[in-house]
Design a protein around this motif. Structure first.
Motif, PDB file in Angstrom:
ATOM      1  N   ARG A 415      85.291 -23.674  83.719  1.00 33.91           N
ATOM      2  CA  ARG A 415      85.727 -23.741  85.122  1.00 33.91           C
ATOM      3  C   ARG A 415      84.543 -23.488  86.041  1.00 33.91           C
ATOM      4  O   ARG A 415      83.844 -22.475  85.940  1.00 33.91           O
ATOM      5  CB  ARG A 415      86.812 -22.687  85.353  1.00 33.91           C
ATOM      6  CG  ARG A 415      87.267 -22.526  86.813  1.00 33.91           C
ATOM      7  CD  ARG A 415      88.295 -23.563  87.192  1.00 33.91           C
ATOM      8  NE  ARG A 415      88.754 -23.352  88.566  1.00 33.91           N
ATOM      9  CZ  ARG A 415      89.806 -22.593  88.902  1.00 33.91           C
ATOM     10  NH1 ARG A 415      90.482 -21.950  87.958  1.00 33.91           N
ATOM     11  NH2 ARG A 415      90.170 -22.470  90.157  1.00 33.91           N
ATOM     12  N   CYS A 420      86.224 -28.731  86.420  1.00 29.56           N
ATOM     13  CA  CYS A 420      85.986 -28.184  85.091  1.00 29.56           C
ATOM     14  C   CYS A 420      85.251 -29.182  84.220  1.00 29.56           C
ATOM     15  O   CYS A 420      85.218 -30.389  84.494  1.00 29.56           O
ATOM     16  CB  CYS A 420      87.301 -27.771  84.434  1.00 29.56           C
ATOM     17  SG  CYS A 420      88.296 -29.145  83.858  1.00 29.56           S
ATOM     18  N   LYS A 437      91.588 -36.141  81.017  1.00 31.28           N
ATOM     19  CA  LYS A 437      91.469 -36.091  82.477  1.00 31.28           C
ATOM     20  C   LYS A 437      92.850 -36.116  83.136  1.00 31.28           C
ATOM     21  O   LYS A 437      93.101 -35.406  84.116  1.00 31.28           O
ATOM     22  CB  LYS A 437      90.618 -37.260  82.974  1.00 31.28           C
ATOM     23  CG  LYS A 437      89.140 -37.139  82.665  1.00 31.28           C
ATOM     24  CD  LYS A 437      88.367 -38.300  83.267  1.00 31.28           C
ATOM     25  CE  LYS A 437      86.877 -38.164  83.040  1.00 31.28           C
ATOM     26  NZ  LYS A 437      86.096 -39.248  83.693  1.00 31.28           N
ATOM     27  N   SER A 440      94.504 -32.765  82.990  1.00 32.43           N
ATOM     28  CA  SER A 440      93.822 -31.639  83.617  1.00 32.43           C
ATOM     29  C   SER A 440      94.492 -31.240  84.931  1.00 32.43           C
ATOM     30  O   SER A 440      94.822 -32.093  85.755  1.00 32.43           O
ATOM     31  CB  SER A 440      92.361 -31.999  83.892  1.00 32.43           C
ATOM     32  OG  SER A 440      91.717 -30.968  84.619  1.00 32.43           O
ATOM     33  N   THR A 445      87.368 -33.363  86.686  1.00 33.42           N
ATOM     34  CA  THR A 445      87.216 -33.016  85.276  1.00 33.42           C
ATOM     35  C   THR A 445      86.171 -33.908  84.629  1.00 33.42           C
ATOM     36  O   THR A 445      86.258 -35.132  84.705  1.00 33.42           O
ATOM     37  CB  THR A 445      88.546 -33.170  84.508  1.00 33.42           C
ATOM     38  OG1 THR A 445      89.535 -32.339  85.111  1.00 33.42           O
ATOM     39  CG2 THR A 445      88.378 -32.787  83.046  1.00 33.42           C
ATOM     40  N   LEU A 495      92.635 -25.816  78.965  1.00 27.74           N
ATOM     41  CA  LEU A 495      92.779 -26.135  80.386  1.00 27.74           C
ATOM     42  C   LEU A 495      93.840 -25.256  81.035  1.00 27.74           C
ATOM     43  O   LEU A 495      93.654 -24.753  82.151  1.00 27.74           O
ATOM     44  CB  LEU A 495      93.145 -27.608  80.558  1.00 27.74           C
ATOM     45  CG  LEU A 495      92.026 -28.639  80.435  1.00 27.74           C
ATOM     46  CD1 LEU A 495      92.603 -30.042  80.362  1.00 27.74           C
ATOM     47  CD2 LEU A 495      91.062 -28.533  81.610  1.00 27.74           C
TER      48      LEU A 495
END
Length: 502
Positions: A415, A420, A437, A440, A445, A495
């Motif tokens: 993060r 992230c 992605k 997320s 991302t 995540l």
């Protein structure tokens, strides 16, 4: 040692406008005008982000040396442009971390683990907060054995010592207060899925004597046997900006899902190095006294390259390195443009979540093992350049029998403010990156492949069923068929944990 000069300077005249330093504003009208026109939020809050960055030369000094990007050993004494390790150290009051790239083809455990341990010992940064990825240039010395190309062990040892010493020097530099920014843009014109479905009735023989593959990698232009790509591409360039308060960039981290460009015959950092050089030249025009590090991480691109096989005939042949320059300038100029558009975060979270999972490996069955032994005995006295593809894969089958039935695979979720980074130690198919992605919870991302180890290609189970080079059992592709599903689930859990850091 003769080292030819770097690539010719890129044409900067077509570059986007240069970002300007933030200026003090004393009137409310001025504040409103700037905010409305440029989307910049006036914020005098001190930043809680600190950073330092640096570049380490890892170009081999003992020539000739072998290059990694071939099944057969290929030596070179030519250094077209240097290989680098690019390191960013980022911290706040609670967390310190490293994100870096090395201009190598892959970064196996026998390289990454000593690097991680040595850097942690020298800097005090927790080992699981040290994330290093390979750019995947095919024009660097091999660090591990793949096909008939064994590791350049002397270079490996020297490179690791050089990187650790270089990180120590970087860690002694003064930290600077910085702001964090994220931005993205599509650049679809350079990315193509290299795996093509075969038409009904078309087939070709794989190295194991089978005609069952329904996919062919790099099938050639105008091939009448192919129908369409077997998977998607991810055209998004994601950029993490690390900026000083005066508007100058301390570092930019890009992420783009293009395997590499290639087409060279000497040592080269490929378009990853050219990207960094372009950005450095660009920003030095206005900030000549401000150190800057640009680095490009490789996105999920295990099935992606720069060749459009939908064309009926090959495009005009370009001079060596010309395509590298063109792709690098395109991606780097878009990066500079995105830097100009970023909204900056002065306060935010830095956090790392890690998980090492045990993944099963594939082994040849008894029939394959017997055939592999027969082919290997036939080939073992040949010069390496005379080995056939079938014989090379026979040797791989024998070597796979020495692998453990399970191997540790390290995964990370990192993060940084509102975005992230996800890291995988595999050549990850584009569809897997897109799925991660989509899952997320963060606004931005990056999916960074070939990070913190190397475990070969990572196709989905569906792509495994279709066959093709990336699925052929070898040290380049040895994880069990359903491994991508396990890895995806694990990263999604990481995540979720990062999201709880709010």
């Amino acid at each position: 040692m003769n080292r030819p000069g770097l690539m010719n300077s890129f044409d900067l005249r077509k570059s986007p406008m240069k970002p300007q330093p933030l200026q003090p504003i004393h009137h409310l009208a001025g504040i409103l005008l700037i905010c409305l026109c440029n989307g910049i939020q006036a914020d005098t809050t001190p930043s809680n982000f600190m950073a330092r960055a640096g570049i380490i030369d890892i170009t081999p000094t003992n020539l000739p040396i072998r290059l990694a990007g071939s099944m057969h050993p290929v030596e070179t004494s030519i250094i077209h442009d240097p290989l680098k390790a690019r390191i960013v150290v980022l911290s706040n009051a609670s967390t310190r971390m490293i994100v870096g790239t090395l201009d190598v083809c892959v970064l196996p455990e026998q390289a990454f683990k000593p690097l991680q341990k040595g850097i942690a010992k020298a800097t005090g940064i927790p080992p699981n907060h040290i994330n290093l990825s390979a750019t995947h240039t095919h024009s660097a010395p091999p660090l591990t054995g793949l096909f008939l190309n064994d590791a350049e062990t002397d270079y490996l040892e020297w490179m690791m010592d050089t990187v650790i010493d270089g990180v120590i020097k970087i860690s002694h530099q003064p930290e600077e207060p910085v702001r964090i920014g994220w931005a993205r843009a599509p650049i679809p014109e350079h990315v193509f899925n290299r795996r093509w479905l075969l038409k009904e009735g078309a087939n070709y023989e794989n190295p194991f004597g089978s005609h069952e593959d329904r996919v062919r990698m790099n099938p050639g232009y105008g091939n009448p046997d192919i129908s369409q790509p077997s998977g998607p591409t991810d055209p998004i360039l994601e950029v993490l900006g690390i900026s000083r308060s005066d508007g100058s960039p301390l570092a930019l981290i890009g992420n783009y899902s293009l395997h590499y460009v290639g087409g060279v015959n000497g040592i080269s950092a490929d378009y990853f190095g050219a990207y960094a050089n372009w950005l450095k030249q660009y920003f030095q025009r206005d900030y000549p006294e401000k150190p800057f590090v640009g680095l490009l991480t490789n996105g999920a691109s295990g099935d992606i390259n720069n060749l459009n096989y939908a064309l009926p005939v090959p495009p005009p042949k370009k001079p060596p390195y010309q395509k590298i320059k063109e792709v690098a300038q395109s991606v780097a100029s878009k990066t500079a443009e995105l830097f100009e558009q970023m909204s900056w975060e002065t306060q935010g979270i830095l956090a790392v979540q890690n998980k090492t999972i045990m993944c099963r490996t594939r082994r040849p069955d008894q029939k394959r093992s017997l055939e592999a032994q027969r082919l290997f005995e036939k080939a073992r006295d040949k010069h390496p350049t005379q080995w056939t593809r079938q014989e090379i894969y026979a040797r791989e089958s024998i070597l796979l029998k020495a692998l453990d039935r399970e191997v540790p695979v390290s995964l990370s979720a990192i993060r940084i403010g509102s975005g992230c980074l996800l890291t995988l130690p595999t050549e990850t198919f584009s569809s897997i990156g897109l799925e991660l992605k989509k899952a997320s919870p963060f606004a931005h991302t990056m999916v960074i492949e070939l990070a913190n180890g190397y475990h070969g290609y990572l196709p989905t189970p569906e792509q495994h069923r279709l066959g093709g080079y990336e699925t052929w059992m070898a040290r380049s592709s040895y994880l069990e068929i359903d491994t991508s599903e396990t890895i995806t689930r694990t990263l999604q859990k990481l995540l979720d944990r990062l999201d709880y850091e709010n």
